[in-house]
Design a protein around this motif. Structure first.
Motif, mmCIF file in Angstrom:
data_model
loop_
_atom_site.group_PDB
_atom_site.id
_atom_site.type_symbol
_atom_site.label_atom_id
_atom_site.label_comp_id
_atom_site.label_asym_id
_atom_site.label_seq_id
_atom_site.Cartn_x
_atom_site.Cartn_y
_atom_site.Cartn_z
ATOM 1 N N VAL A 172 -51.298 92.554 4.790
ATOM 2 C CA VAL A 172 -50.851 91.188 5.075
ATOM 3 C C VAL A 172 -50.238 91.121 6.462
ATOM 4 O O VAL A 172 -50.502 90.213 7.252
ATOM 5 N N GLN A 173 -49.403 92.134 6.787
ATOM 6 C CA GLN A 173 -48.770 92.160 8.103
ATOM 7 C C GLN A 173 -49.811 92.313 9.206
ATOM 8 O O GLN A 173 -49.771 91.612 10.227
ATOM 9 N N GLU A 174 -50.764 93.239 8.991
ATOM 10 C CA GLU A 174 -51.795 93.450 10.008
ATOM 11 C C GLU A 174 -52.690 92.215 10.155
ATOM 12 O O GLU A 174 -53.065 91.820 11.261
ATOM 13 N N LYS A 175 -53.023 91.557 9.022
ATOM 14 C CA LYS A 175 -53.867 90.370 9.078
ATOM 15 C C LYS A 175 -53.159 89.244 9.837
ATOM 16 O O LYS A 175 -53.776 88.551 10.658
ATOM 17 N N PRO A 481 -37.271 82.031 1.766
ATOM 18 C CA PRO A 481 -37.318 83.139 2.733
ATOM 19 C C PRO A 481 -37.222 84.515 2.088
ATOM 20 O O PRO A 481 -37.574 85.513 2.720
ATOM 21 N N VAL A 482 -36.745 84.570 0.857
ATOM 22 C CA VAL A 482 -36.661 85.864 0.159
ATOM 23 C C VAL A 482 -38.031 86.288 -0.351
ATOM 24 O O VAL A 482 -38.421 87.458 -0.270
ATOM 25 N N ASP A 487 -44.960 86.926 8.193
ATOM 26 C CA ASP A 487 -46.411 87.147 8.185
ATOM 27 C C ASP A 487 -47.074 86.417 7.033
ATOM 28 O O ASP A 487 -48.153 85.824 7.182
ATOM 29 N N GLU A 488 -46.440 86.436 5.883
ATOM 30 C CA GLU A 488 -47.011 85.739 4.727
ATOM 31 C C GLU A 488 -46.988 84.222 4.935
ATOM 32 O O GLU A 488 -47.863 83.512 4.420
ATOM 33 N N VAL A 515 -42.433 76.121 6.965
ATOM 34 C CA VAL A 515 -41.107 76.382 7.523
ATOM 35 C C VAL A 515 -40.417 77.447 6.674
ATOM 36 O O VAL A 515 -40.274 77.285 5.451
ATOM 37 N N ARG A 516 -40.008 78.533 7.317
ATOM 38 C CA ARG A 516 -39.240 79.602 6.645
ATOM 39 C C ARG A 516 -37.964 79.820 7.442
ATOM 40 O O ARG A 516 -38.000 80.143 8.621
#
Length: 525
Positions: A172-175, A481-482, A487-488, A515-516
Motif C-alpha cells: 500500500v505504501q509503495e503503491k 486518522p488511526v 498512503d491509504e 481529509v486525514r
C-alpha cells in the motif's frame, strides 16, 4: 529716187527699232531672268536654312526624347533592380529564419533525445533497483519466515497471515508512492497542454443558455374559442388529445390554452394543429384528424430542415438523409433542461476547435460531435443497448467513417476508447453539459445525486463523515486518522473516484477530497 531712199531709211529705221526692241527685250528678259534666278536662289537659301533649322530642331527633339527614354529606362531599371534586391534580401531573410528555426528544432530534438535517454537510463536503473529490492524482499521474507517459526513457534498458516499483512502494508505504501510520482510526471507533461486546448475551445464557443419546459401555450383570439375547442360534450378536445397524444389544459388563463406532454414532437404537432384550427375556425373531429395529419407532415419536413441546417452551419456534407432526420429530431429533445440539438452543435464546435489544436482531422471530429447523441432519438424504440452504442451502430449502418462510429459509441466509456476522437467527444460533451446555465435539474434529482455521493463515500472502511459540496461537484471525506494513514488516504481517493464513475451518471466532473488530520485536545480546569 527719193522715194527709194525714204523707203530704205524707213526700212533701216524699222530695222534699228526692231534691233533696239530685240535688244531691249533681251536685256529686259535677261534682267527679269536674273531677278528670278536671284529670287529663286534666295528662296532656295531660305528653304535650306529653314530645313536646316527644322532638322536641327527635330534633332534636338529626338535627342531630348532619347535622353528622356534613357532616363526612364534607367529609372525603371534601378527600380526593378531595387525590387529584385529587396526580394532577394527578403528571400535570404526567410531562408535564414528557416535555417534558424531548423537549428532550434534540431536543438530541441537533441534536448528531447537526451531527456528521453536520461529517462530511459533512470527507468533501467529503477527497474534494476526494483529487481534488487524484490530479491532482497524475497530473501528477507524467507529469513523472517524462518525466524518467526523458530522464535515464536507459529504455525505455517499463522506465519503466512502475518507475512501477508506486512506485505499488504508495504505494498500500500509503495503503491501510494508510485501513484504520487506517476501523477506528478503526468501533470507536468499533460495538464498544461490540456488546459490550453480546453480553455481555447471554451473561449471560442459562445452559446446561449437555453431551458426547455414540458408545456406549450397557444394564444386564442378570445375566450369564446375555448368552448369551440372543447366541443359538444368534450368531443373536440378528446379527438385532439387522442390524435396528438398530449393533454390539452383549458383553465382560467385568459385567451390561452396550455398543451402538456413530455414528448416535444407530439407537443409541437399539437400546437401547430391547434393554431391551424383556431385560425381556420372550423373545429370538429373530422377536421381535427385532417389538420393533425397535415401538421405531422409539416413536422417531418421541419425536422429534416433542422438537421440539414445544423449540418450546413457546421460545414458538414455528405451525411445520409436518415442521419439528418435523426439530428433534426434532437431539436425536440432536452437533457436536464438543455436542448439536445444545441448541445450537439456545441460539442461539434468544441471538437473542431480541439482537433485543430491537436492537428487532427477537423471534419471527422465535427461529424462525431454532431452525431454523438443521435442514439437518444431511437434508443427508446430499440433494445440493442445504450444511446452511445446505438448511435455508433447507426453511424456504421448509414456509411459514416469508422472513426466517427467508434467515437460515438465510446464517448460514455461503455466501450473502450480506441481512437483519440472518442476522448475528444467525451471532453467536449462534459464541457458543453457542465458550463454554467447549460442544464437544469429538478430538486428531486439533485438531492438524490447528493445522497448517492455521500452513500458511496460512507461505504468505505475508515470513513467518519462524508459531505457533498458545490452542488455535487465535490465530495469531501473525513477519515479516522488511526485507521487510515496518509498512503491509504491517497488510495482511498482513487477507489472512491472509480466507484463514483462506475455507479453514477452526472454532468461534468466531481472532485474527491479525502481529509486525514489528527487533533490533540486538552481542557484546562
Amino acid at each position: 529716187m527719193f522715194d527709194d531712199m525714204g523707203i530704205i531709211v524707213r526700212s533701216m529705221a524699222y530695222t534699228f527699232v526692231a534691233i533696239f526692241l530685240i535688244l531691249s527685250g533681251y536685256l529686259l528678259a535677261r534682267f527679269f531672268g536674273d531677278k528670278r534666278v536671284r529670287e529663286a536662289e534666295k528662296r532656295a537659301r531660305e528653304l535650306k536654312e529653314m530645313t536646316e533649322r527644322e532638322v536641327e530642331a527635330r534633332k534636338k527633339e529626338a535627342e531630348l526624347a532619347a535622353k528622356d527614354l534613357l532616363l526612364k529606362l534607367r529609372t525603371d531599371f534601378e527600380k526593378e533592380t531595387k525590387e529584385r534586391r529587396e526580394e532577394v534580401l527578403a528571400t535570404e531573410k526567410r531562408v535564414q529564419q528557416k535555417e534558424e528555426n531548423a537549428e532550434k528544432r534540431l536543438d530541441l530534438l537533441d534536448k528531447k533525445e537526451k531527456d528521453i535517454s536520461t529517462r530511459l537510463t533512470a527507468l533501467r536503473e529503477e527497474e534494476t533497483n526494483i529487481k534488487q529490492k524484490g530479491e532482497q524482499l524475497e530473501k528477507l521474507v524467507a529469513e523472517e519466515k524462518q525466524r518467526l517459526q523458530t522464535i515464536s513457534n507459529l504455525s505455517q498458516e499463522e506465519a503466512k497471515r502475518l507475512l501477508l499483512a506486512m506485505l499488504d502494508q508495504e505494498l500500500v505504501q509503495e503503491k501510494a508512492t508510485r501513484l504520487r510520482r506517476m501523477e506528478d510526471e503526468i501533470k507536468e507533461t499533460v495538464d498544461k497542454k490540456a488546459r490550453n486546448i480546453i480553455s481555447t475551445a471554451i473561449q471560442r464557443c459562445a452559446s446561449d443558455h437555453t431551458a426547455e419546459t414540458t408545456v406549450s401555450v397557444v394564444s386564442l383570439p378570445s375566450d369564446e374559442m375555448k368552448g369551440r375547442i372543447i366541443g359538444r360534450e368534450g368531443r373536440n378536445i378528446r379527438a385532439l388529445e387522442q390524435a396528438t397524444g398530449v393533454d390539452i389544459i383549458i383553465d382560467d388563463t385568459p385567451e390561452a390554452v396550455t398543451i402538456s406532454g413530455f414528448d416535444m414532437v407530439r407537443r409541437e404537432i399539437a400546437r401547430m394543429a391547434l393554431e391551424y384550427l383556431v385560425s381556420d375556425g372550423r373545429i370538429h373531429p373530422g377536421r381535427i384528424e385532417e389538420v393533425v395529419e397535415k401538421a405531422k407532415k409539416e413536422m417531418e419536413n421541419r425536422i429534416k430542415e433542422e438537421g440539414e441546417r445544423a449540418a450546413f452551419d457546421l460545414g458538414i456534407h455528405g451525411m445520409h438523409p436518415e442521419l439528418l432526420k435523426l439530428v433534426g429530431k434532437l431539436k425536440f429533445r432536452t437533457s436536464f433542461g438543455q436542448n439536445a440539438l444545441q448541445h450537439t452543435k456545441e460539442v461539434a464546435q468544441l471538437m473542431g476547435y480541439m482537433a485543430g489544436q491537436l492537428g487532427l482531422d477537423i471534419k471527422i471530429a465535427m461529424r462525431a460531435g454532431l452525431m454523438h447523441d443521435i442514439g437518444k432519438v431511437v434508443s427508446s424504440e430499440m433494445e440493442e443497448g445504450t444511446h452511445a452504442i446505438v448511435g455508433g451502430n447507426l453511424c456504421r449502418k448509414y456509411g459514416e467513417p469508422e472513426d466517427v462510429a467508434k467515437a460515438v459509441e465510446s464517448h460514455h466509456e461503455e466501450v473502450e476508447m480506441s481512437t483519440i476522437y472518442g476522448v475528444l467527444v467525451c471532453a467536449a460533451d462534459a464541457i458543453s453539459a457542465a458550463r454554467p446555465g447549460a442544464r437544469a435539474e429538478t430538486l428531486e434529482t439533485y438531492v438524490k445525486r447528493l445522497e448517492n455521493l455521500e452513500t458511496i463515500a460512507n461505504g468505505f472502511k475508515g470513513v467518519e463523515k462524508a459531505f457533498a459540496l458545490q452542488a455535487g461537484r465535490e465530495v469531501r471525506i473525513i477519515v479516522d486518522p488511526v485507521k487510515i494513514n496518509d498512503d491509504e488516504a491517497i488510495v482511498m481517493a482513487r477507489d472512491i473516484r472509480k466507484k463514483i464513475e462506475e455507479d453514477m451518471e452526472y454532468p461534468g466532473h466531481i472532485k474527491v477530497l479525502v481529509v486525514r488530520e489528527t487533533r490533540a485536545i486538552e481542557y484546562a480546569k
